[in-house]
Design a protein around this motif. Structure first.
Motif, PDB file in Angstrom:
ATOM      1  N   TYR A  42       0.834  -1.210   0.000  1.00 46.60           N
ATOM      2  CA  TYR A  42       0.000   0.000   0.000  1.00 46.60           C
ATOM      3  C   TYR A  42       0.865   1.255   0.000  1.00 46.60           C
ATOM      4  O   TYR A  42       0.677   2.163  -0.819  1.00 46.60           O
ATOM      5  CB  TYR A  42      -0.927   0.017   1.216  1.00 46.60           C
ATOM      6  N   GLY A  43       1.807   1.320   0.932  1.00 45.43           N
ATOM      7  CA  GLY A  43       2.614   2.522   1.079  1.00 45.43           C
ATOM      8  C   GLY A  43       3.441   2.835  -0.151  1.00 45.43           C
ATOM      9  O   GLY A  43       3.514   3.992  -0.586  1.00 45.43           O
ATOM     10  N   GLU A  44       4.054   1.807  -0.726  1.00 51.70           N
ATOM     11  CA  GLU A  44       4.889   2.031  -1.908  1.00 51.70           C
ATOM     12  C   GLU A  44       4.071   2.592  -3.067  1.00 51.70           C
ATOM     13  O   GLU A  44       4.470   3.564  -3.718  1.00 51.70           O
ATOM     14  CB  GLU A  44       5.560   0.724  -2.325  1.00 51.70           C
ATOM     15  N   ASP A  56      -6.413   9.444  -7.469  1.00 52.83           N
ATOM     16  CA  ASP A  56      -6.859   8.788  -6.238  1.00 52.83           C
ATOM     17  C   ASP A  56      -5.745   7.885  -5.709  1.00 52.83           C
ATOM     18  O   ASP A  56      -5.787   6.663  -5.862  1.00 52.83           O
ATOM     19  CB  ASP A  56      -8.126   7.970  -6.496  1.00 52.83           C
ATOM     20  N   PRO A  57      -4.722   8.468  -5.088  1.00 55.42           N
ATOM     21  CA  PRO A  57      -3.595   7.650  -4.620  1.00 55.42           C
ATOM     22  C   PRO A  57      -3.980   6.678  -3.511  1.00 55.42           C
ATOM     23  O   PRO A  57      -3.361   5.622  -3.374  1.00 55.42           O
ATOM     24  CB  PRO A  57      -2.588   8.687  -4.122  1.00 55.42           C
ATOM     25  N   TYR A  58      -5.001   7.017  -2.726  1.00 50.80           N
ATOM     26  CA  TYR A  58      -5.442   6.099  -1.674  1.00 50.80           C
ATOM     27  C   TYR A  58      -5.980   4.807  -2.292  1.00 50.80           C
ATOM     28  O   TYR A  58      -5.645   3.710  -1.842  1.00 50.80           O
ATOM     29  CB  TYR A  58      -6.524   6.750  -0.811  1.00 50.80           C
ATOM     30  N   ARG A  59      -6.801   4.936  -3.314  1.00 45.91           N
ATOM     31  CA  ARG A  59      -7.329   3.737  -3.960  1.00 45.91           C
ATOM     32  C   ARG A  59      -6.222   2.969  -4.672  1.00 45.91           C
ATOM     33  O   ARG A  59      -6.194   1.732  -4.647  1.00 45.91           O
ATOM     34  CB  ARG A  59      -8.431   4.088  -4.959  1.00 45.91           C
ATOM     35  N   ALA A  60      -5.308   3.698  -5.310  1.00 43.18           N
ATOM     36  CA  ALA A  60      -4.195   3.033  -5.992  1.00 43.18           C
ATOM     37  C   ALA A  60      -3.389   2.202  -5.005  1.00 43.18           C
ATOM     38  O   ALA A  60      -2.984   1.067  -5.308  1.00 43.18           O
ATOM     39  CB  ALA A  60      -3.309   4.071  -6.672  1.00 43.18           C
ATOM     40  N   GLY A  61      -3.156   2.746  -3.823  1.00 42.79           N
ATOM     41  CA  GLY A  61      -2.422   2.006  -2.808  1.00 42.79           C
ATOM     42  C   GLY A  61      -3.170   0.775  -2.343  1.00 42.79           C
ATOM     43  O   GLY A  61      -2.586  -0.308  -2.183  1.00 42.79           O
ATOM     44  N   MET A  62      -4.469   0.920  -2.128  1.00 47.37           N
ATOM     45  CA  MET A  62      -5.257  -0.224  -1.673  1.00 47.37           C
ATOM     46  C   MET A  62      -5.375  -1.290  -2.762  1.00 47.37           C
ATOM     47  O   MET A  62      -5.369  -2.495  -2.464  1.00 47.37           O
ATOM     48  CB  MET A  62      -6.641   0.241  -1.226  1.00 47.37           C
ATOM     49  N   ALA A  65      -2.309  -3.312  -2.554  1.00 44.61           N
ATOM     50  CA  ALA A  65      -2.335  -4.230  -1.413  1.00 44.61           C
ATOM     51  C   ALA A  65      -3.208  -5.446  -1.712  1.00 44.61           C
ATOM     52  O   ALA A  65      -2.843  -6.586  -1.382  1.00 44.61           O
ATOM     53  CB  ALA A  65      -2.845  -3.500  -0.173  1.00 44.61           C
ATOM     54  N   VAL A  66      -4.358  -5.208  -2.338  1.00 40.19           N
ATOM     55  CA  VAL A  66      -5.252  -6.315  -2.698  1.00 40.19           C
ATOM     56  C   VAL A  66      -4.556  -7.270  -3.659  1.00 40.19           C
ATOM     57  O   VAL A  66      -4.622  -8.498  -3.512  1.00 40.19           O
ATOM     58  CB  VAL A  66      -6.556  -5.766  -3.317  1.00 40.19           C
ATOM     59  N   GLU A  67      -3.852  -6.703  -4.628  1.00 40.73           N
ATOM     60  CA  GLU A  67      -3.145  -7.542  -5.603  1.00 40.73           C
ATOM     61  C   GLU A  67      -2.001  -8.302  -4.940  1.00 40.73           C
ATOM     62  O   GLU A  67      -1.806  -9.498  -5.197  1.00 40.73           O
ATOM     63  CB  GLU A  67      -2.611  -6.679  -6.737  1.00 40.73           C
ATOM     64  N   ALA A  68      -1.256  -7.625  -4.069  1.00 42.82           N
ATOM     65  CA  ALA A  68      -0.107  -8.261  -3.423  1.00 42.82           C
ATOM     66  C   ALA A  68      -0.531  -9.431  -2.547  1.00 42.82           C
ATOM     67  O   ALA A  68       0.183 -10.433  -2.445  1.00 42.82           O
ATOM     68  CB  ALA A  68       0.656  -7.230  -2.590  1.00 42.82           C
TER      69      ALA A  68
END
Length: 210
Positions: A42-44, A56-62, A65-68
């Motif tokens: 998420y953070g990266e 929307d960087p918050y959604r991009a981060g999430m 995380a979902v993919e990882a």
């Protein structure tokens, strides 16, 4: 006429929890274990998206995380939970209201200059009753320039024409030094300094500060 700009995160507002806690709260909303690997993903991605002004960087981060984690989770739900938690955790720094009262006056315009996503920063300020205190609101997303980029300080001058400018922030690298280079009186808020002691580099700076 004087224009005084103030930084948001770390200066005017603090959070009553850690960013790790915010991520855990978002994961709890989706019944996900907030593992270090998920948080790192998420953070990266968040910071990569934020620096490039992704809408929307918050959604991009999430989504990262979902993919990882190969998770069965909705990035939108995680994003909303994280942002809601960040807004709820926003707290005025000690002395914030008193400082704004002191700056305010017929010959002073107040501005908010912050690195942040426009609507999220607005929500945080509004949630604690501070958004309407400012004559100008200038988040970095609005000008596509993050501090310490000189462009955001130039935009601040354009937004509030004045005879002199001051900028108040907690970071030397991102606030005080670039503000000084842009011709602002730079005020560094150092919460680790001795309480009640104000340090200046000379009487000329002191005269400009009063």
């Amino acid at each position: 006429m004087r224009a005084v700009y103030v930084d948001c995160d770390g200066t005017l507002l603090t959070l009553d929890c850690s960013y790790d806690d915010l991520f855990a709260t978002a994961c709890d909303a989706a019944n996900i274990d907030p593992t270090p690997d998920l948080q790192a993903a998420y953070g990266e991605r968040f910071f990569e998206a934020f620096e490039s002004f992704h809408p929307d960087p918050y959604r991009a981060g999430m989504a990262a995380a979902v993919e990882a984690g190969d998770l069965d989770a909705d990035p939108d739900t995680l994003r909303d939970a994280y942002v809601d938690a960040e807004v709820a955790a926003a707290t005025p720094a000690d002395g914030a209201h008193a400082a704004l009262d002191a700056f305010d006056g017929p010959n002073t315009a107040l501005g908010l200059l912050t690195n942040g996503v426009t609507e999220v920063q607005r929500r945080k300020l509004a949630s604690v009753g501070l958004f309407d205190r400012f004559d100008a609101y200038l988040p970095s997303y609005a000008v596509e320039a993050h501090k310490p980029d000189p462009a955001i300080f130039a935009a601040a001058k354009d937004r509030l024409p004045a005879d002199e400018y001051a900028y108040v922030g907690d970071s030397l690298e991102h606030d005080a030094l670039p503000a000084r280079a842009a011709g602002f009186l730079a005020v560094h808020v150092d919460t680790d300094a001795d309480a009640g002691v104000v340090t200046v580099d000379g009487l000329d700076t002191l005269a400009r500060s009063i």
